[in-house]
Enzyme design. Structure first.
Site, PDB file in Angstrom:
ATOM      1  N   HIS A  11      50.315  30.401 -19.288  1.00  0.00           N
ATOM      2  CA  HIS A  11      49.464  30.142 -18.130  1.00  0.00           C
ATOM      3  C   HIS A  11      49.877  28.869 -17.398  1.00  0.00           C
ATOM      4  O   HIS A  11      49.531  28.683 -16.239  1.00  0.00           O
ATOM      5  CB  HIS A  11      48.004  30.053 -18.572  1.00  0.00           C
ATOM      6  CG  HIS A  11      47.037  30.071 -17.427  1.00  0.00           C
ATOM      7  ND1 HIS A  11      47.089  31.032 -16.431  1.00  0.00           N
ATOM      8  CD2 HIS A  11      46.012  29.247 -17.099  1.00  0.00           C
ATOM      9  CE1 HIS A  11      46.125  30.799 -15.556  1.00  0.00           C
ATOM     10  NE2 HIS A  11      45.465  29.721 -15.935  1.00  0.00           N
TER      11      HIS A  11
ATOM     12  N   SER B 124      45.529  29.365 -10.927  1.00  0.00           N
ATOM     13  CA  SER B 124      44.552  30.027 -11.785  1.00  0.00           C
ATOM     14  C   SER B 124      43.293  30.341 -10.972  1.00  0.00           C
ATOM     15  O   SER B 124      43.373  31.052  -9.976  1.00  0.00           O
ATOM     16  CB  SER B 124      44.251  29.162 -13.008  1.00  0.00           C
ATOM     17  OG  SER B 124      43.496  29.863 -13.959  1.00  0.00           O
TER      18      SER B 124
END
Length: 677
Positions: A649, A534
């Site tokens: 995610h 991320s």
């Protein structure tokens, strides 16, 4: 404004376009051919799957009514089961569980790839909850009211279609709803900008508007304070990622809690708790960044500014978290990234703080109230890089007992953890942890993996990873975690030091740790790898483009990489406060400097990079990784790519996927860093 070249790979931002998916499948096939079927990969995958599905893991529980609930995955329940037990039963070595919902059966019966996303309980009436599921693990969720006594979804109950946002209970017959209500109901960041009050038995379309945020705000939601004796409705507005406004919703309208938008603010019983992310001048006195304050709520709302300090930071300490029990407030404090917990009685005018025992060096300790309105009981969780997670049950001001202890999944008896500090480019001392064999030779030839994040007020604290221990430490590798700026290891000032135009400091910090490892003789660039996901994917992407000679291998997971278009992709617009606005000329200049996608060059030798992402990631767009790989391949660089079709995610949606992706990562790292030059 920097001149941005035409982007020939924009078509890869079309997430489910067949041309883009054909590209994904082709690159996945190359990576899978390299690893799948090979002994090292297949053997590790089986080892890790056994860990992820082990019945020796500690079930994480929380109290709702008379029961303790848990969500659990194992080899029989790949998607998982929602279940409950009693405390007496939980204390047993082999606990009996009552299954409330089998997600595998639900997914099969409805032909959906459901991933569990939690349960929101109706406080003090624990027979009802609203369950959340996502398709493939994305941030957008489906919400459905559930009766735990009948084990059935409630007919004509509160049901919301897939969207970001969700419901919050007001009472048995009303919920506050922030969701996608149709055209113009979402912010530019992709979150709800309308919150409404929805009454049972009425269509969602007839829900009453409570608050309408601006399109440029991040999101809005509303909650009800269910604390006995303190019934009140609160509207929560997030104008930016790191700011919030709160309003009491009264019969005559909204009443704002007059605290700086940058500060955290929590009405709690008779009090208002305030956490400062910026200095605040009150009555000619300056309260510093990172201070935790308390005031009488009614007096504060009437204009009185009588504030008491619950915690004042020092150059080496910050507040990690805080919470409440029936009679106490507890503080979890970080001192040079080491926990300590203190508590005091709410009625004590002197706020005399008592330290909590069972705190060890290089361990992470978390405290959580069992039922904050009813008792002083708490759970204490302790772990380190080498010590499995241990769970205690205690009473503040009373006794503590061991509840559960996770067994060791790898032999850590010959390993040690140390903490060191590296001097960054501007002289700032950057703490980092090293986990290594106690007899490790300082010959500069040890395979070493350096992990970091450095953003969004996230602190990287010691944790036990059976996966990392099995796949890396037990193979002879060294594991290092860098506590770089951008995180919250030293509070908000540590975070703000690497915001926007100062983002490069986080990368200088990470590079300084890498160089310190080499200077200490632990490793060399040929044996050094980096891993981040991320925002950490952006970090290691910049390590490749800005410091290509420091590392030999990099794992770049669900990353941001195109920093001149990130604000146009999914939730990217909500991160402008962190990185800067590409539409602003000055911000665009520094963003181009830290945009790996724009800085990768054909004539530079880069570390070998494994890029990982997920088709279902609806937070960080998979286009970042796709476009970077396409560009690097065109330039002739030898990179690897794998895109999971599920996982959101997190990148994975179940234990099978988790063991597969983890095996890819560690097999890749071992091949690149262990093999002879």
């Amino acid at each position: 404004m920097p001149i941005i070249p035409d982007d020939p790979y924009l078509w890869l931002e079309e997430v489910t376009d067949e041309k883009a998916l054909d590209w994904v499948r082709a690159h996945n096939e190359v990576t899978l051919k390299l690893f799948q079927g090979h002994h090292d990969f297949e053997s590790l995958k089986e080892q890790l799957l056994a860990i992820y599905q082990s019945d020796k893991r500690i079930p994480a529980i929380y109290k709702a009514g008379d029961y303790f609930y848990n969500f659990w995955r194992d080899k029989e329940h790949i998607r998982g089961i929602f279940r409950r037990t009693t405390l007496a039963e939980y204390k047993k070595e082999q606990s009996e569980w009552d299954i409330i919902l089998d997600l595998d059966k639900l997914a099969e019966s409805e032909n959906e790839n459901w991933v569990w996303a939690g349960a929101d309980w109706l406080p003090h009436k624990y027979e009802r909850c609203i369950l959340a599921f996502s398709r493939g693990g994305g941030d957008a969720k489906v919400f459905r009211e559930f009766d735990v006594n009948t084990r059935q979804f409630v007919t004509d109950g509160f049901i919301l279609p897939e969207s970001k946002g969700g419901p919050n209970w007001r009472n048995i017959d009303e919920v506050f709803v922030s969701t996608d209500f149709g055209p113009d109901s979402m912010t530019k960041s992709g979150y709800p900008r309308l919150v409404k009050l929805w009454k049972r038995g009425t269509p969602l379309a007839e829900a009453k508007l409570v608050y309408e945020a601006r399109e440029e705000d991040i999101l809005v939601r509303a909650t009800h304070d269910h604390t006995p004796g303190f019934s009140r409705d609160i509207v929560h507005l997030r104008p930016t990622f790191f700011s919030e406004q709160k309003f009491f919703l009264t019969d005559t309208g909204l009443v704002k809690i007059d605290v700086p938008d940058s500060a955290g603010k929590s009405p709690w019983r008779d009090f208002l708790i305030i956490y400062l992310r910026e200095p605040w001048v009150v009555n000619d006195f300056t309260y510093e960044v990172g201070t935790l304050l308390m005031a009488n709520l009614d007096e504060y709302m009437a204009g009185k500014r009588d504030l008491s300090i619950l915690f004042a930071p020092t150059p080496r300490s910050s507040i990690d978290s805080f919470g409440y029990t029936k009679d106490y407030i507890y503080l979890n404090i970080l001192e040079d990234v080491q926990n300590r917990i203190e508590y005091f009685k709410i009625t004590d005018p002197d706020r005399v703080r008592t330290p909590l025992a069972h705190i060890k060096r290089c361990h992470t300790v978390e405290i959580e109230a069992v039922d904050e309105d009813e008792s002083n009981d708490y759970f204490l969780f302790s772990s380190s890089y080498l010590t499995p997670r241990t769970v205690f049950l205690g009473t503040l001001g009373g006794e503590i007992e061991l509840l559960k202890a996770l067994p060791s999944f790898f032999d850590a008896s010959e390993h040690i953890t140390d903490q060191y500090f590296a001097a960054s480019a501007d002289g700032t001392q950057i703490p980092y942890f090293i986990v290594k064999h106690k007899d490790c030779e300082l010959d500069g030839n040890n395979p070493t993996l350096l992990y970091g994040y450095g953003g969004f007020l996230n602190s990287e604290l010691p944790y036990y990873s059976a996966t990392m221990g099995t796949a890396w430490l037990s193979q002879g590798g060294i594991y290092v975690v860098a506590n770089i700026r951008g995180g919250a290891e030293y509070g908000p000032r540590w975070h703000s030091a690497a915001l926007k135009a100062n983002r490069f400091r986080a990368y200088e910090d990470f590079a300084a740790v890498a160089q310190d490892l080499v200077s200490r003789g632990l490793t060399c660039p040929r044996r050094l790898g980096a891993w981040g996901g991320s925002n950490g994917g952006l970090l290691v992407g910049n390590m490749a483009t800005l410091y290509p000679n420091l590392f030999h291998a990099i794992v770049c997971n669900v990353p941001l990489l195109d920093m001149l278009r990130y604000h146009k992709l999914l939730a990217g617009a909500s991160w402008v406060e962190e990185y800067g606005d590409p539409e602003n000329e000055e911000d665009a200049k520094h963003l181009q400097i830290i945009s790996p996608y724009h800085n990768v060059k054909a004539d530079v030798k880069y570390p070998r990079i494994l890029f990982l992402t997920s088709t279902r990631d609806d937070r960080v767009h998979p286009g970042h990784a796709r476009k970077m790989v396409a560009k690097m391949c065109e330039q002739g660089h030898n990179v690897l790519y794998y895109e999971n079709t599920e996982g959101g995610h997190a990148g994975v949606a179940n234990t099978l996927q988790e063991s597969f992706v983890s095996s890819l990562i560690y097999t890749f790292l071992k091949r690149e860093l262990f093999e002879k030059a």
